[in-house]
Design a protein around this motif. Structure first.
Motif, PDB file in Angstrom:
ATOM      1  N   PRO A 224       6.635   0.122 -16.058  1.00  0.00           N
ATOM      2  CA  PRO A 224       5.710   0.270 -15.325  1.00  0.00           C
ATOM      3  C   PRO A 224       5.870   0.911 -14.148  1.00  0.00           C
ATOM      4  O   PRO A 224       7.074   0.754 -13.549  1.00  0.00           O
ATOM      5  N   PRO A 225       5.024   1.689 -13.408  1.00  0.00           N
ATOM      6  CA  PRO A 225       5.227   2.188 -12.135  1.00  0.00           C
ATOM      7  C   PRO A 225       5.730   1.186 -11.270  1.00  0.00           C
ATOM      8  O   PRO A 225       5.351   0.031 -11.381  1.00  0.00           O
ATOM      9  N   PRO A 226       6.593   1.683 -10.280  1.00  0.00           N
ATOM     10  CA  PRO A 226       7.130   0.198  -9.366  1.00  0.00           C
ATOM     11  C   PRO A 226       5.672  -0.049  -8.528  1.00  0.00           C
ATOM     12  O   PRO A 226       4.657   0.572  -8.281  1.00  0.00           O
ATOM     13  N   LEU A 227       5.949  -1.404  -8.282  1.00  0.00           N
ATOM     14  CA  LEU A 227       4.569  -2.094  -7.682  1.00  0.00           C
ATOM     15  C   LEU A 227       4.816  -1.815  -6.068  1.00  0.00           C
ATOM     16  O   LEU A 227       3.606  -1.706  -5.489  1.00  0.00           O
ATOM     17  N   GLY A 228       5.695  -1.508  -5.656  1.00  0.00           N
ATOM     18  CA  GLY A 228       5.871  -1.033  -4.150  1.00  0.00           C
ATOM     19  C   GLY A 228       6.190  -2.210  -3.409  1.00  0.00           C
ATOM     20  O   GLY A 228       6.104  -3.348  -3.726  1.00  0.00           O
ATOM     21  N   GLU A 229       6.536  -1.853  -2.148  1.00  0.00           N
ATOM     22  CA  GLU A 229       6.680  -2.872  -1.061  1.00  0.00           C
ATOM     23  C   GLU A 229       5.369  -3.403  -0.342  1.00  0.00           C
ATOM     24  O   GLU A 229       4.722  -2.727  -0.118  1.00  0.00           O
ATOM     25  N   PRO A 230       5.186  -4.728  -0.247  1.00  0.00           N
ATOM     26  CA  PRO A 230       4.234  -5.103   0.441  1.00  0.00           C
ATOM     27  C   PRO A 230       4.279  -4.693   1.771  1.00  0.00           C
ATOM     28  O   PRO A 230       5.182  -4.658   2.567  1.00  0.00           O
ATOM     29  N   VAL A 231       2.996  -4.226   2.421  1.00  0.00           N
ATOM     30  CA  VAL A 231       2.787  -3.951   3.628  1.00  0.00           C
ATOM     31  C   VAL A 231       3.202  -5.100   4.783  1.00  0.00           C
ATOM     32  O   VAL A 231       3.882  -4.835   5.700  1.00  0.00           O
ATOM     33  N   GLY A 232       2.735  -6.199   4.395  1.00  0.00           N
ATOM     34  CA  GLY A 232       3.088  -7.334   5.336  1.00  0.00           C
ATOM     35  C   GLY A 232       2.774  -8.737   4.364  1.00  0.00           C
ATOM     36  O   GLY A 232       2.782  -8.613   3.274  1.00  0.00           O
TER      37      GLY A 232
END
Length: 363
Positions: A224-232
């Motif tokens: 799947p596409p990356p979930l990304g990094e949490p903003v905080g």
């Protein structure tokens, strides 16, 4: 990353997700009826809601989703997605592998991203101990359970499917339809004592989580596409205009779970809020102030609900109905703030006492 290092990182991550439920915990009042409309607070009579009121309603409704996405981004970065992580030792007072871990429980968790297709959980028969797997969608709704209570501990395969999926299941497999592509899987296995730990960890080789395509002998799906990094941190959700950008990204992947909640977001579309929208990036002056005020007002509603709480019974805190919420968006937001991922009371209850009979704070 070794399992031990993963456990350490996971504990730190979930300590940031939430503290133990400050308003108490689940209780046996889980049959309390949820609200039938997605409403947290309204203006009196038939007066139209102000722009701030509409934004506050949308903030409360979207709050659990933003908490979930941050949580799953953090955990997905630590343990990967679509794979099971197993705890291999019992929790102590300093552990926070989940919000409020039990001393007699080992946990098995996974972040599922169904954008790459359905995932299949295959279980052996487990009849010598209590266990449960909780399936939590991105809106914090516990939409399915596999385990002692619900499936009698029998062997089987359960296939978690994304919204709108249509396809063939293997013979004997059961479908668990999620309302969102992102799902959190939380397993709890009862352990008698330290000597029993090895018997539970041995199950890690017998419980399988794999793509449905792999189970059916087909070509493995693309990741799947990356979930990304949490903003905080998951418990540090913005209370200003920046919240709406994060909500827009979350809504682009996870649609509102009910028509009433969909209508809540539709009601603020004219203010630039919605799936894929980043209103604070372009807003200025009065528009920016309105987005700030709406977020702050929504956050205040959740704070008030946490402070008010449902009270205590014989000194024990109660949490009301948890785990499934329907359109009771304020209760959903309250639980997301103080105890994200709460179990339904049919599975477990968590009464909490913080003072003694004389009102003195417990050590």
């Amino acid at each position: 990353m070794t399992r031990r290092l993963a456990a350490l990182g996971l504990a730190v991550a979930l300590l940031l997700v939430a503290t133990a439920c400050s308003g108490g915990g689940d209780d046996d009042t889980g049959d309390a009826a949820p609200a039938t409309t997605a409403t947290t607070a309204t203006t009196e009579g038939d007066e139209p809601m102000t722009d701030v009121d509409r934004l506050a309603e949308a903030y409360v409704t979207g709050h659990p989703l933003v908490v979930s996405v941050r949580t799953m981004q953090r955990l997905g970065g630590l343990i990967g997605v679509n794979r099971l992580f197993w705890q291999d030792s019992l929790s102590g007072p300093g552990n926070r592998i989940v919000v409020a871990p039990n001393r007699d429980t080992l946990y098995s968790i996974a972040v599922l991203d169904l954008r790459s297709g359905p995932m299949a959980l295959s279980m052996p028969a487990i009849t010598d101990r209590y266990f449960t797997y909780q399936f939590l969608d991105a809106w914090t709704e516990s939409f399915a359970y596999v385990g002692t209570r619900t499936t009698d501990g029998r062997a089987g395969t359960w296939v978690v499917t994304p919204p709108g999926w249509e396809g063939e299941l293997p013979e004997g497999a059961e479908q668990l339809a999620s309302s969102t592509p992102l799902v959190f899987l939380l397993g709890r296995f009862l352990v008698d004592d330290e000597a029993d730990v090895a018997n539970v960890t041995a199950l890690a080789g017998q419980v399988r989580l794999e793509p449905l395509a792999t189970l059916m002998g087909e070509e493995a799906p693309a990741p799947p596409p990356p979930l990304g990094e949490p903003v905080g941190a998951a418990q540090d959700i913005p209370t200003d205009a920046s919240y709406w950008n994060e909500l827009g990204d979350a809504l682009a992947v996870n649609a509102p779970p009910t028509p009433a909640q969909d209508a809540t977001f539709a009601a603020v579309a004219d203010l630039g809020v919605g799936a894929g929208e980043h209103p604070s990036s372009s807003a200025a002056g009065t528009d920016r102030a309105l987005l700030d005020d709406g977020a702050a007002a929504g956050d205040a509603r959740i704070d008030a609900a946490v402070e008010g709480g449902p009270g205590t019974v014989n000194g024990w805190g109660r949490a009301g109905h948890v785990g499934t919420y329907g359109d009771d968006v304020l209760q959903r937001a309250l639980v997301a703030r103080i105890g994200w991922g709460a179990n339904v009371p049919e599975e477990s209850v968590y009464p909490v006492a913080r003072v003694d009979a004389d009102g003195e704070t417990l050590d």
